[in-house]
Write an enzyme that holds these catalytic residues in place. Structure first.
Site, mmCIF file in Angstrom:
data_model
loop_
_atom_site.group_PDB
_atom_site.id
_atom_site.type_symbol
_atom_site.label_atom_id
_atom_site.label_comp_id
_atom_site.label_asym_id
_atom_site.label_seq_id
_atom_site.Cartn_x
_atom_site.Cartn_y
_atom_site.Cartn_z
ATOM 1 C CG HIS A 3 -1.875 1.229 1.148
ATOM 2 N ND1 HIS A 3 -3.155 1.168 0.623
ATOM 3 C CD2 HIS A 3 -1.702 2.524 1.514
ATOM 4 C CE1 HIS A 3 -3.722 2.363 0.691
ATOM 5 N NE2 HIS A 3 -2.846 3.214 1.233
ATOM 6 C CB CYS A 4 3.282 2.820 -1.451
ATOM 7 S SG CYS A 4 3.672 1.682 -2.783
ATOM 8 C CG HIS A 5 -0.865 6.463 -2.039
ATOM 9 N ND1 HIS A 5 -2.085 5.913 -2.345
ATOM 10 C CD2 HIS A 5 -0.790 6.445 -0.673
ATOM 11 C CE1 HIS A 5 -2.731 5.600 -1.220
ATOM 12 N NE2 HIS A 5 -1.957 5.903 -0.193
ATOM 13 C CE1 TYR A 39 -3.076 14.088 -1.357
ATOM 14 C CE2 TYR A 39 -5.374 13.668 -0.795
ATOM 15 C CZ TYR A 39 -4.169 13.238 -1.296
ATOM 16 O OH TYR A 39 -4.038 11.947 -1.748
ATOM 17 N NE ARG A 81 -9.614 12.231 6.754
ATOM 18 C CZ ARG A 81 -8.541 11.674 6.219
ATOM 19 N NH1 ARG A 81 -7.909 12.285 5.241
ATOM 20 N NH2 ARG A 81 -8.091 10.516 6.648
ATOM 21 C CE1 TYR A 134 -8.937 4.746 5.017
ATOM 22 C CE2 TYR A 134 -8.499 6.492 3.426
ATOM 23 C CZ TYR A 134 -8.358 5.976 4.695
ATOM 24 O OH TYR A 134 -7.637 6.674 5.645
ATOM 25 C CG ASP A 170 -0.642 5.590 3.925
ATOM 26 O OD1 ASP A 170 -1.295 5.567 2.869
ATOM 27 O OD2 ASP A 170 -0.786 6.480 4.790
ATOM 28 C CG ASN A 172 -4.841 14.436 3.382
ATOM 29 O OD1 ASN A 172 -4.894 15.597 3.004
ATOM 30 N ND2 ASN A 172 -5.527 13.465 2.821
HETATM 31 O O1 LIG Z 1 -6.341 8.921 5.182
HETATM 32 C C1 LIG Z 1 -5.968 9.529 4.159
HETATM 33 O O2 LIG Z 1 -5.918 10.782 4.079
HETATM 34 C C2 LIG Z 1 -5.603 8.744 2.962
HETATM 35 C C3 LIG Z 1 -5.722 9.350 1.711
HETATM 36 C C4 LIG Z 1 -5.504 8.603 0.598
HETATM 37 C C5 LIG Z 1 -5.734 9.160 -0.737
HETATM 38 O O3 LIG Z 1 -5.804 10.389 -0.851
HETATM 39 O O4 LIG Z 1 -5.869 8.358 -1.661
HETATM 40 O O5 LIG Z 1 -5.110 7.305 0.673
HETATM 41 C C6 LIG Z 1 -4.922 6.696 1.881
HETATM 42 O O6 LIG Z 1 -4.566 5.503 1.877
HETATM 43 C C7 LIG Z 1 -5.183 7.433 3.060
#
Ligand SMILES: O=C(O)c1cc(C(=O)O)oc(=O)c1
Length: 290
Positions: A26-28, A44, A125, A151, A243, A248
């Site tokens: 889980h990463c972005h 954001y 949010r 999520y 993550d 955020n």
């Molecule tokens: O809790 C969060 O702000 C968050 C946001 C995102 C996203 O913006 O995709 O992804 C995540 O895994 C967690």
């Protein structure tokens, strides 16, 4: 909107060494914005955190592969995620966020680009709306072998049950549906989440985000206490990830090395660690090699 930096500039090297082949599931990536602009609806606006940075962190932490989850700031344009996967030489796969009206041909193209699931985000949010009926329609026509990542926050678990129960493919729950870990392993939130896991044997979850879920802060003892029993009891359907770049997070940005050091606390044996970091994510994301 000012662009924010949500990740640690110099994460420590973890004390724990992941097994060879370990997957950060889980990463972005964010951008880079010049090539992959953020969505007009983004809640954001991050600084760039592109594939080179992600792969440098992967190597620094001792991981071999990444599962890149489309971040909400990129909306339903998955190009930044696909670009990162393409640059990973087979060492990354991904989860997309799609317009539910997406064509079957475009879904097939995402598959060719390394996508193996789609994400439904119910956090107010982060997204303006989350149309369950449309989500269900697209969930019913995913390419073979895909899953749905969801999520949500603990307070809407029950409300989402009929919707989730109707999804005909495996479910992967981000950050365990955000339980209040300070309630402990037998708290109301963990009990409700366990009941949900018991309802189907194809519901997976990510034992992730002590930094988001544990207000006691690093070293996140409440998270370790609440989550270790869950990992032990559902060891064949749990995933782990950093993550990074921690969308955020601004006040208490986690040290990624410390996040890795949570692994042996929630998965104390070599066998559990192998399932968490290799066997389980391989089954979902690289089934042809698993
Ligand atoms: O809790 C969060 O702000 C968050 C946001 C995102 C996203 O913006 O995709 O992804 C995540 O895994 C967690």
């Amino acid at each position: 909107m000012t662009r924010i930096t949500s990740w640690h500039g110099a994460p420590s090297r973890p004390l724990y060494t992941p097994p060879a082949g370990a997957i950060d599931a889980h990463c972005h990536v964010f951008g880079p914005m010049a090539d992959f602009p953020f969505s007009a609806k983004a809640k954001y606006l991050p600084e760039d955190a592109g594939p080179d940075m992600l792969f440098a962190l992967r190597d620094h932490l001792g991981f071999a592969r990444n599962v890149i989850v489309q971040a909400s700031c990129h909306g339903t344009d998955n190009s930044a995620t696909l670009n990162a996967i393409a640059k990973a030489n087979g060492k990354a796969r991904g989860v997309a966020v799609v317009d539910p009206a997406i064509s079957d041909a475009d879904l097939a193209a995402l598959h060719d680009g390394g996508i193996r699931g789609i994400r439904f985000n119910f956090l107010k949010r982060l997204v303006d709306d989350a149309p369950k009926d449309k989500f269900l329609d697209v969930a019913k026509r995913l390419p073979a072998g895909w899953h749905v990542v969801i999520y949500f926050e603990a307070d809407i678990l029950e409300e989402l049950r009929p919707f989730m129960d109707a999804i005909p493919v495996p479910l992967v729950i981000d950050h365990m549906g955000r339980p209040d870990v300070t309630q402990g392993p037998d708290g109301v939130d963990m009990k409700a989440f366990r009941a949900f896991l018991e309802s189907r044997d194809d519901i997976w979850f990510k034992a992730t985000c002590p930094d988001r879920l544990d207000p006691t802060g690093d070293p996140w003892n409440a998270f370790a206490d609440a989550v270790a029993p869950l990992v032990a009891d559902y060891q064949d359907r749990v995933l782990w990830g950093t993550d990074w770049p921690h969308p955020n997070m601004q006040d208490d940005i986690p040290d990624d090395g410390h996040l890795v050091d949570m692994i042996p606390r929630i998965a104390p044996t070599a066998e559990l660690q192998r399932k968490l970091l290799i066997d389980n994510p391989m089954r979902l994301y690289w089934p042809e090699e698993a």
